[in-house]
Design a protein around this motif. Structure first.
Motif, PDB file in Angstrom:
ATOM      1  N   PHE A  69      -9.342   0.451   5.584  1.00 16.98           N
ATOM      2  CA  PHE A  69     -10.282  -0.431   4.897  1.00 16.98           C
ATOM      3  C   PHE A  69      -9.687  -1.823   4.718  1.00 16.98           C
ATOM      4  O   PHE A  69     -10.376  -2.823   4.920  1.00 16.98           O
ATOM      5  CB  PHE A  69     -10.653   0.155   3.533  1.00 16.98           C
ATOM      6  CG  PHE A  69     -11.484  -0.771   2.702  1.00 16.98           C
ATOM      7  CD1 PHE A  69     -12.827  -0.944   2.955  1.00 16.98           C
ATOM      8  CD2 PHE A  69     -10.902  -1.481   1.659  1.00 16.98           C
ATOM      9  CE1 PHE A  69     -13.587  -1.808   2.192  1.00 16.98           C
ATOM     10  CE2 PHE A  69     -11.654  -2.351   0.894  1.00 16.98           C
ATOM     11  CZ  PHE A  69     -13.006  -2.517   1.162  1.00 16.98           C
ATOM     12  N   TRP A  70      -8.405  -1.907   4.369  1.00 14.71           N
ATOM     13  CA  TRP A  70      -7.732  -3.201   4.175  1.00 14.71           C
ATOM     14  C   TRP A  70      -7.748  -4.015   5.469  1.00 14.71           C
ATOM     15  O   TRP A  70      -8.034  -5.205   5.460  1.00 14.71           O
ATOM     16  CB  TRP A  70      -6.294  -2.950   3.706  1.00 14.71           C
ATOM     17  CG  TRP A  70      -5.499  -4.194   3.482  1.00 14.71           C
ATOM     18  CD1 TRP A  70      -4.615  -4.759   4.350  1.00 14.71           C
ATOM     19  CD2 TRP A  70      -5.526  -5.024   2.336  1.00 14.71           C
ATOM     20  NE1 TRP A  70      -4.089  -5.891   3.795  1.00 14.71           N
ATOM     21  CE2 TRP A  70      -4.622  -6.077   2.566  1.00 14.71           C
ATOM     22  CE3 TRP A  70      -6.217  -4.980   1.118  1.00 14.71           C
ATOM     23  CZ2 TRP A  70      -4.405  -7.081   1.632  1.00 14.71           C
ATOM     24  CZ3 TRP A  70      -5.990  -5.982   0.191  1.00 14.71           C
ATOM     25  CH2 TRP A  70      -5.099  -7.015   0.452  1.00 14.71           C
ATOM     26  N   ILE A 128       0.861  -1.183   0.000  1.00  9.01           N
ATOM     27  CA  ILE A 128       0.000   0.000   0.000  1.00  9.01           C
ATOM     28  C   ILE A 128       0.895   1.231   0.000  1.00  9.01           C
ATOM     29  O   ILE A 128       1.673   1.462   0.922  1.00  9.01           O
ATOM     30  CB  ILE A 128      -0.934  -0.025   1.223  1.00  9.01           C
ATOM     31  CG1 ILE A 128      -1.836  -1.251   1.147  1.00  9.01           C
ATOM     32  CG2 ILE A 128      -1.762   1.242   1.288  1.00  9.01           C
ATOM     33  CD1 ILE A 128      -2.656  -1.491   2.393  1.00  9.01           C
ATOM     34  N   PRO A 137      -9.796   5.504   4.835  1.00  7.80           N
ATOM     35  CA  PRO A 137      -8.525   5.437   4.116  1.00  7.80           C
ATOM     36  C   PRO A 137      -8.239   3.984   3.740  1.00  7.80           C
ATOM     37  O   PRO A 137      -8.672   3.057   4.423  1.00  7.80           O
ATOM     38  CB  PRO A 137      -7.498   5.950   5.117  1.00  7.80           C
ATOM     39  CG  PRO A 137      -8.273   6.691   6.133  1.00  7.80           C
ATOM     40  CD  PRO A 137      -9.636   6.079   6.166  1.00  7.80           C
ATOM     41  N   PHE A 138      -7.521   3.786   2.652  1.00 13.33           N
ATOM     42  CA  PHE A 138      -7.349   2.437   2.117  1.00 13.33           C
ATOM     43  C   PHE A 138      -6.716   1.478   3.118  1.00 13.33           C
ATOM     44  O   PHE A 138      -7.119   0.320   3.208  1.00 13.33           O
ATOM     45  CB  PHE A 138      -6.515   2.465   0.832  1.00 13.33           C
ATOM     46  CG  PHE A 138      -6.417   1.121   0.189  1.00 13.33           C
ATOM     47  CD1 PHE A 138      -7.510   0.571  -0.454  1.00 13.33           C
ATOM     48  CD2 PHE A 138      -5.248   0.383   0.249  1.00 13.33           C
ATOM     49  CE1 PHE A 138      -7.441  -0.681  -1.029  1.00 13.33           C
ATOM     50  CE2 PHE A 138      -5.165  -0.873  -0.320  1.00 13.33           C
ATOM     51  CZ  PHE A 138      -6.269  -1.408  -0.971  1.00 13.33           C
ATOM     52  N   LEU A 139      -5.735   1.936   3.889  1.00 12.20           N
ATOM     53  CA  LEU A 139      -5.080   1.057   4.859  1.00 12.20           C
ATOM     54  C   LEU A 139      -6.067   0.579   5.921  1.00 12.20           C
ATOM     55  O   LEU A 139      -6.103  -0.608   6.267  1.00 12.20           O
ATOM     56  CB  LEU A 139      -3.895   1.765   5.520  1.00 12.20           C
ATOM     57  CG  LEU A 139      -3.103   0.956   6.535  1.00 12.20           C
ATOM     58  CD1 LEU A 139      -2.531  -0.301   5.895  1.00 12.20           C
ATOM     59  CD2 LEU A 139      -2.000   1.793   7.130  1.00 12.20           C
ATOM     60  N   SER A 150      -0.076   4.631  -0.385  1.00 11.13           N
ATOM     61  CA  SER A 150      -0.543   5.814   0.324  1.00 11.13           C
ATOM     62  C   SER A 150      -1.945   5.557   0.862  1.00 11.13           C
ATOM     63  O   SER A 150      -2.607   4.597   0.500  1.00 11.13           O
ATOM     64  CB  SER A 150      -0.572   7.024  -0.606  1.00 11.13           C
ATOM     65  OG  SER A 150      -1.572   6.860  -1.593  1.00 11.13           O
ATOM     66  N   ALA A 151      -2.383   6.443   1.726  1.00 13.14           N
ATOM     67  CA  ALA A 151      -3.720   6.328   2.301  1.00 13.14           C
ATOM     68  C   ALA A 151      -4.716   7.179   1.525  1.00 13.14           C
ATOM     69  O   ALA A 151      -5.831   7.370   1.964  1.00 13.14           O
ATOM     70  CB  ALA A 151      -3.689   6.752   3.761  1.00 13.14           C
ATOM     71  N   GLU A 152      -4.325   7.695   0.389  1.00  9.00           N
ATOM     72  CA  GLU A 152      -5.147   8.646  -0.353  1.00  9.00           C
ATOM     73  C   GLU A 152      -6.452   8.073  -0.889  1.00  9.00           C
ATOM     74  O   GLU A 152      -7.488   8.710  -0.736  1.00  9.00           O
ATOM     75  CB  GLU A 152      -4.333   9.263  -1.498  1.00  9.00           C
ATOM     76  CG  GLU A 152      -4.990  10.438  -2.147  1.00  9.00           C
ATOM     77  CD  GLU A 152      -5.277  11.555  -1.161  1.00  9.00           C
ATOM     78  OE1 GLU A 152      -6.321  12.196  -1.304  1.00  9.00           O
ATOM     79  OE2 GLU A 152      -4.476  11.775  -0.251  1.00  9.00           O
ATOM     80  N   PRO A 153      -6.478   6.919  -1.530  1.00 12.22           N
ATOM     81  CA  PRO A 153      -7.785   6.474  -2.012  1.00 12.22           C
ATOM     82  C   PRO A 153      -8.693   6.100  -0.837  1.00 12.22           C
ATOM     83  O   PRO A 153      -8.271   5.426   0.097  1.00 12.22           O
ATOM     84  CB  PRO A 153      -7.479   5.247  -2.864  1.00 12.22           C
ATOM     85  CG  PRO A 153      -6.119   4.822  -2.503  1.00 12.22           C
ATOM     86  CD  PRO A 153      -5.423   5.999  -1.899  1.00 12.22           C
ATOM     87  N   TYR A 154      -9.920   6.595  -0.893  1.00 14.18           N
ATOM     88  CA  TYR A 154     -10.887   6.303   0.155  1.00 14.18           C
ATOM     89  C   TYR A 154     -11.900   5.293  -0.359  1.00 14.18           C
ATOM     90  O   TYR A 154     -12.419   5.436  -1.456  1.00 14.18           O
ATOM     91  CB  TYR A 154     -11.599   7.578   0.602  1.00 14.18           C
ATOM     92  CG  TYR A 154     -10.718   8.477   1.438  1.00 14.18           C
ATOM     93  CD1 TYR A 154     -10.698   8.345   2.815  1.00 14.18           C
ATOM     94  CD2 TYR A 154      -9.916   9.439   0.860  1.00 14.18           C
ATOM     95  CE1 TYR A 154      -9.887   9.139   3.600  1.00 14.18           C
ATOM     96  CE2 TYR A 154      -9.104  10.248   1.627  1.00 14.18           C
ATOM     97  CZ  TYR A 154      -9.098  10.089   2.997  1.00 14.18           C
ATOM     98  OH  TYR A 154      -8.292  10.875   3.767  1.00 14.18           O
ATOM     99  N   ILE A 155     -12.177   4.289   0.453  1.00  9.22           N
ATOM    100  CA  ILE A 155     -13.167   3.272   0.112  1.00  9.22           C
ATOM    101  C   ILE A 155     -14.161   3.238   1.253  1.00  9.22           C
ATOM    102  O   ILE A 155     -13.786   3.001   2.409  1.00  9.22           O
ATOM    103  CB  ILE A 155     -12.518   1.895  -0.095  1.00  9.22           C
ATOM    104  CG1 ILE A 155     -11.509   1.981  -1.236  1.00  9.22           C
ATOM    105  CG2 ILE A 155     -13.571   0.840  -0.366  1.00  9.22           C
ATOM    106  CD1 ILE A 155     -10.689   0.744  -1.433  1.00  9.22           C
TER     107      ILE A 155
END
Length: 68
Positions: free
Chosen positions: A40-41, A25, A36-38, A27-32
Motif C-alpha cells: 500500500f505504501w 515499516i 499489505p502495508f508495504l 511488518s506487513a501485518e496491517p492491511y489497508i
C-alpha cells in the motif's frame, strides 16, 4: 519561497517519499484496502509522486517559457 525552490522541494519529496518510509515499516501485518502495508505504501507513493510531478510541471517557470 520562489517557484523554482518550491519545484525543487516538491521533486525532492516525490523522489525520496517512498524509499525513506520503507525502513520504518516494521511488518506487513496491517492491511489497508486489502493490501499489505508495504505494498500500500509503494502504490500510494506512485500516485502521490505523479500528482506532485504534475504540480511541479504546472508551476515550473521554465516549462511555461517553452510552451509559449
Amino acid at each position: 519561497m520562489t517557484r523554482k525552490k518550491l519545484c525543487y522541494l516538491l521533486t525532492f519529496i516525490a523522489y525520496f517519499g517512498m524509499p525513506l518510509g520503507i525502513p520504518f515499516i516494521k511488518s506487513a501485518e496491517p492491511y489497508i484496502l486489502g493490501l499489505p502495508f508495504l505494498l500500500f505504501w509503494m502504490v500510494l507513493w506512485i500516485f502521490l509522486g505523479t500528482g506532485l510531478m504534475i504540480i511541479v510541471h504546472r508551476i515550473n517557470p521554465s516549462a511555461k517559457e517553452e510552451t509559449e
